[in-house]
Scaffold this motif. Structure first.
Motif, PDB file in Angstrom:
ATOM      1  N   LYS A  44      -2.828  22.028  30.519  1.00 29.71           N
ATOM      2  CA  LYS A  44      -3.712  22.627  31.530  1.00 29.71           C
ATOM      3  C   LYS A  44      -5.191  22.359  31.243  1.00 29.71           C
ATOM      4  O   LYS A  44      -6.031  22.447  32.141  1.00 29.71           O
ATOM      5  CB  LYS A  44      -3.454  24.127  31.615  1.00 29.71           C
ATOM      6  N   ILE A  45      -5.504  22.059  29.979  1.00 34.68           N
ATOM      7  CA  ILE A  45      -6.909  21.818  29.606  1.00 34.68           C
ATOM      8  C   ILE A  45      -7.093  20.452  28.942  1.00 34.68           C
ATOM      9  O   ILE A  45      -8.158  20.164  28.406  1.00 34.68           O
ATOM     10  CB  ILE A  45      -7.422  22.928  28.659  1.00 34.68           C
ATOM     11  N   HIS A  46      -6.074  19.617  28.990  1.00 30.59           N
ATOM     12  CA  HIS A  46      -6.134  18.289  28.380  1.00 30.59           C
ATOM     13  C   HIS A  46      -7.278  17.484  28.991  1.00 30.59           C
ATOM     14  O   HIS A  46      -7.355  17.359  30.223  1.00 30.59           O
ATOM     15  CB  HIS A  46      -4.802  17.571  28.601  1.00 30.59           C
ATOM     16  N   PRO A  47      -8.207  16.951  28.179  1.00 30.22           N
ATOM     17  CA  PRO A  47      -9.355  16.194  28.740  1.00 30.22           C
ATOM     18  C   PRO A  47      -8.939  15.029  29.622  1.00 30.22           C
ATOM     19  O   PRO A  47      -9.674  14.661  30.540  1.00 30.22           O
ATOM     20  CB  PRO A  47     -10.081  15.699  27.476  1.00 30.22           C
ATOM     21  N   GLY A  48      -7.778  14.446  29.350  1.00 35.80           N
ATOM     22  CA  GLY A  48      -7.302  13.335  30.162  1.00 35.80           C
ATOM     23  C   GLY A  48      -6.506  13.768  31.377  1.00 35.80           C
ATOM     24  O   GLY A  48      -5.954  12.928  32.096  1.00 35.80           O
ATOM     25  N   GLY A  49      -6.451  15.080  31.621  1.00 34.22           N
ATOM     26  CA  GLY A  49      -5.688  15.595  32.751  1.00 34.22           C
ATOM     27  C   GLY A  49      -4.231  15.825  32.396  1.00 34.22           C
ATOM     28  O   GLY A  49      -3.753  15.405  31.339  1.00 34.22           O
ATOM     29  N   ASP A  50      -3.513  16.500  33.283  1.00 31.48           N
ATOM     30  CA  ASP A  50      -2.110  16.806  33.011  1.00 31.48           C
ATOM     31  C   ASP A  50      -1.157  15.677  33.400  1.00 31.48           C
ATOM     32  O   ASP A  50      -0.017  15.624  32.915  1.00 31.48           O
ATOM     33  CB  ASP A  50      -1.702  18.088  33.738  1.00 31.48           C
ATOM     34  N   ILE A  51      -1.620  14.754  34.266  1.00 28.99           N
ATOM     35  CA  ILE A  51      -0.735  13.691  34.755  1.00 28.99           C
ATOM     36  C   ILE A  51      -0.157  12.833  33.625  1.00 28.99           C
ATOM     37  O   ILE A  51       1.064  12.595  33.589  1.00 28.99           O
ATOM     38  CB  ILE A  51      -1.471  12.796  35.784  1.00 28.99           C
ATOM     39  N   PRO A  52      -0.973  12.337  32.672  1.00 29.26           N
ATOM     40  CA  PRO A  52      -0.390  11.520  31.594  1.00 29.26           C
ATOM     41  C   PRO A  52       0.674  12.263  30.793  1.00 29.26           C
ATOM     42  O   PRO A  52       1.701  11.675  30.415  1.00 29.26           O
ATOM     43  CB  PRO A  52      -1.606  11.174  30.720  1.00 29.26           C
ATOM     44  N   LEU A  53       0.459  13.550  30.536  1.00 32.83           N
ATOM     45  CA  LEU A  53       1.421  14.337  29.774  1.00 32.83           C
ATOM     46  C   LEU A  53       2.706  14.561  30.576  1.00 32.83           C
ATOM     47  O   LEU A  53       3.814  14.450  30.043  1.00 32.83           O
ATOM     48  CB  LEU A  53       0.809  15.677  29.374  1.00 32.83           C
ATOM     49  N   LEU A  54       2.554  14.849  31.856  1.00 35.51           N
ATOM     50  CA  LEU A  54       3.726  15.067  32.703  1.00 35.51           C
ATOM     51  C   LEU A  54       4.541  13.792  32.876  1.00 35.51           C
ATOM     52  O   LEU A  54       5.774  13.832  32.911  1.00 35.51           O
ATOM     53  CB  LEU A  54       3.285  15.597  34.072  1.00 35.51           C
ATOM     54  N   ASN A  55       3.841  12.659  32.987  1.00 35.37           N
ATOM     55  CA  ASN A  55       4.550  11.391  33.179  1.00 35.37           C
ATOM     56  C   ASN A  55       5.390  11.001  31.969  1.00 35.37           C
ATOM     57  O   ASN A  55       6.397  10.309  32.101  1.00 35.37           O
ATOM     58  CB  ASN A  55       3.553  10.267  33.487  1.00 35.37           C
ATOM     59  N   LEU A  56       4.974  11.424  30.780  1.00 37.91           N
ATOM     60  CA  LEU A  56       5.678  11.062  29.547  1.00 37.91           C
ATOM     61  C   LEU A  56       6.408  12.251  28.936  1.00 37.91           C
ATOM     62  O   LEU A  56       6.853  12.184  27.787  1.00 37.91           O
ATOM     63  CB  LEU A  56       4.685  10.490  28.529  1.00 37.91           C
ATOM     64  N   ALA A  57       6.540  13.328  29.683  1.00 36.12           N
ATOM     65  CA  ALA A  57       7.158  14.542  29.154  1.00 36.12           C
ATOM     66  C   ALA A  57       8.586  14.288  28.685  1.00 36.12           C
ATOM     67  O   ALA A  57       9.331  13.513  29.282  1.00 36.12           O
ATOM     68  CB  ALA A  57       7.154  15.625  30.221  1.00 36.12           C
ATOM     69  N   GLY A  58       8.958  14.947  27.584  1.00 35.24           N
ATOM     70  CA  GLY A  58      10.318  14.843  27.070  1.00 35.24           C
ATOM     71  C   GLY A  58      10.620  13.552  26.338  1.00 35.24           C
ATOM     72  O   GLY A  58      11.781  13.188  26.200  1.00 35.24           O
ATOM     73  N   GLN A  59       9.579  12.860  25.872  1.00 31.01           N
ATOM     74  CA  GLN A  59       9.773  11.566  25.213  1.00 31.01           C
ATOM     75  C   GLN A  59       8.944  11.483  23.938  1.00 31.01           C
ATOM     76  O   GLN A  59       8.036  12.283  23.714  1.00 31.01           O
ATOM     77  CB  GLN A  59       9.344  10.424  26.133  1.00 31.01           C
ATOM     78  N   ASP A  60       9.245  10.475  23.120  1.00 28.72           N
ATOM     79  CA  ASP A  60       8.344  10.143  22.019  1.00 28.72           C
ATOM     80  C   ASP A  60       7.223   9.281  22.595  1.00 28.72           C
ATOM     81  O   ASP A  60       7.481   8.260  23.247  1.00 28.72           O
ATOM     82  CB  ASP A  60       9.074   9.374  20.916  1.00 28.72           C
TER      83      ASP A  60
END
Length: 453
Positions: A44-60
């Protein structure tokens, strides 16, 4: 009752399949170097936005983390550690070589050695802006006015490169000054929000050339670089269906002819996208500063144009500036339109391969590096986005060797050749779009116009 050793082992380790279950905004886990982190709140506060984290969620996501974060970022991970390790954690040969290369560059100080490029670029931009203003205010020649418009376009190109650099790494002495540089270069001088650029650009880097995850390929109804768009894909970035209807079919059928004219007016779309984001309900970092910066642009730019003697020169001045700036829009599309594409979410375990498959370099002499802003080395930039542009030419041979070692594509064309392959890609999709046996979603307005004139 005390837990047995077997219970302790089971508690400390999870499998990749178990990790994949934590891939939602309210339950977002990632693995880095085999250690599992819960980044639900951090997203929610990631400087790069939440999209990169959501796109790679559940992975290494080790490779992507290394690419986008300095060494100092590792110390912040512990607070999000779940206590779990990835039981079936593995590292491919290409990832191992990539990580070794990133470590070597870091030890050599390449990420910190930025040279004097920023000073040169700022000086050049200042000279161009002074020339533009002087030409408009102090000269009466029509030719000088048109030349001033062209120079303004060149100014915007150089400003965009500087804004791009400041978004990927710190070009100023402090984060505060770096943010000021971003607002100044993006919002104040070009009218394009740095917040919008970060939002889309980070998603582009993570999901390079994914038709449904990379916003830089989602241009319906005007362009379609793949026939997969004819199936009306759902954009996971914009969270809406990219409908291939009758209007899309018409425009896409002629996209290899409209490509250059659209690039000239593409800047209007960037202005529109800026306003749509800044006045949306979406969380926008530094929303007030971004809006203020955009207002600065829409104050000085119209005033400058209105200083011209008549509306004919005003329109031609804007057209001249947009036409020159179109060269940059063309360059950005040349880097990706004709490269490999795929459908689906990006994967952490083939991150390096996706970057090589989805990018195309532009071959040019070193004396033209200023014109392309370092982004002619598109693959090198995608692999090492924090690397200052002054080093991209130096590392190019090393990247080529790594691609050759692992039998991965390394495509580099001249500017002319890149235009040719891009037009061929657009033409191939255009011819497929003309196939009337392929059904499309009906557009009621379009049908009414064609039925009743």
């Amino acid at each position: 009752m005390l837990p047995t050793m077997a219970d302790s082992q089971k508690k400390d380790y999870i499998t990749s399949d178990e990790l994949k279950k934590h891939n939602k905004p309210d339950d977002l886990w990632l693995s880095i170097q085999g250690k599992v982190y819960n980044v639900t709140d951090w997203s929610k506060i990631h400087p790069g936005g939440d999209i990169p984290l959501l796109n790679l969620a559940g992975q290494d996501v080790t490779d992507a983390f290394i690419a986008f974060h300095p060494g100092t970022a590792w110390k912040y991970l512990d607070r999000y550690f779940t206590g779990y390790h990835l039981e079936d954690f593995q590292v491919s040969d290409v990832s191992r070589d990539y990580r070794t290369l990133a470590t070597q560059f870091s030890k050599a100080g390449l990420f910190e050695k930025k040279g004097h490029g920023v000073i040169y670029c700022l000086s050049f931009i200042s000279l161009l802006l002074f020339t533009v203003v002087y030409g408009v205010l102090c000269c009466e020649s029509f030719g000088i006015h048109m030349l001033s418009g062209a120079l303004l376009g060149l100014t915007w190109i150089q400003v965009a490169y500087l804004g791009h650099d400041s978004g990927h790494y710190q070009i100023m002495t402090t984060r505060g000054y770096n943010k000021l540089a971003q607002i100044l270069t993006g919002n104040c001088l070009t009218g394009i929000s740095i917040a919008w650029w970060k939002w889309t650009h980070n998603a582009h880097h993570i999901a390079c050339n994914s038709l449904d995850y990379d916003p830089d390929l989602q241009h319906l109804p005007v362009f379609a670089v793949s026939t997969s768009f004819f199936k009306s894909l759902t954009s996971h970035f914009y969270d809406r269906e990219l409908t291939f209807d009758s209007v899309s079919r018409f425009f896409v059928s002629y996209q290899h002819w409209t490509y250059y004219p659209v690039m000239i007016v593409a800047r209007f779309n960037l202005y529109l996208q800026t306003f749509l984001l800044l006045f949306s309900k979406r969380r926008v970092p530094d929303r007030f500063l971004n809006i203020l910066g955009v207002l600065v642009f829409w104050t000085w730019f119209p005033l400058l144009v209105l200083c011209l003697p008549n509306w004919t020169e005003r329109v031609l001045f804007v057209l001249a500036s947009f036409t020159v700036t179109a060269l940059q829009h063309i360059q950005f599309t040349l880097n990706h339109f004709a490269a490999n594409v795929y459908v689906g979410a990006p994967k952490g375990n083939d991150w390096f391969e996706k970057q090589t498959g989805g990018t195309i370099d532009i071959t040019c002499s070193s004396y033209m590096d200023w014109f392309f802003g370092g982004l002619q080395f598109q693959l090198e930039h995608h692999l090492f986005p924090r690397l200052p542009r002054c080093h991209l030419r130096k590392i190019s041979p090393v990247v080529q060797d790594l691609c050759k070692k692992h039998n991965l594509p390394y495509r580099s064309y001249s500017f002319f050749e890149a235009n040719v392959v891009t037009l061929k890609t657009l033409r191939a999709a255009a011819l497929e779009a003309r196939d009337l046996s392929c059904p499309v979603v009906k557009n009621l307005l379009w049908e009414a116009v064609n039925t009743h004139g």
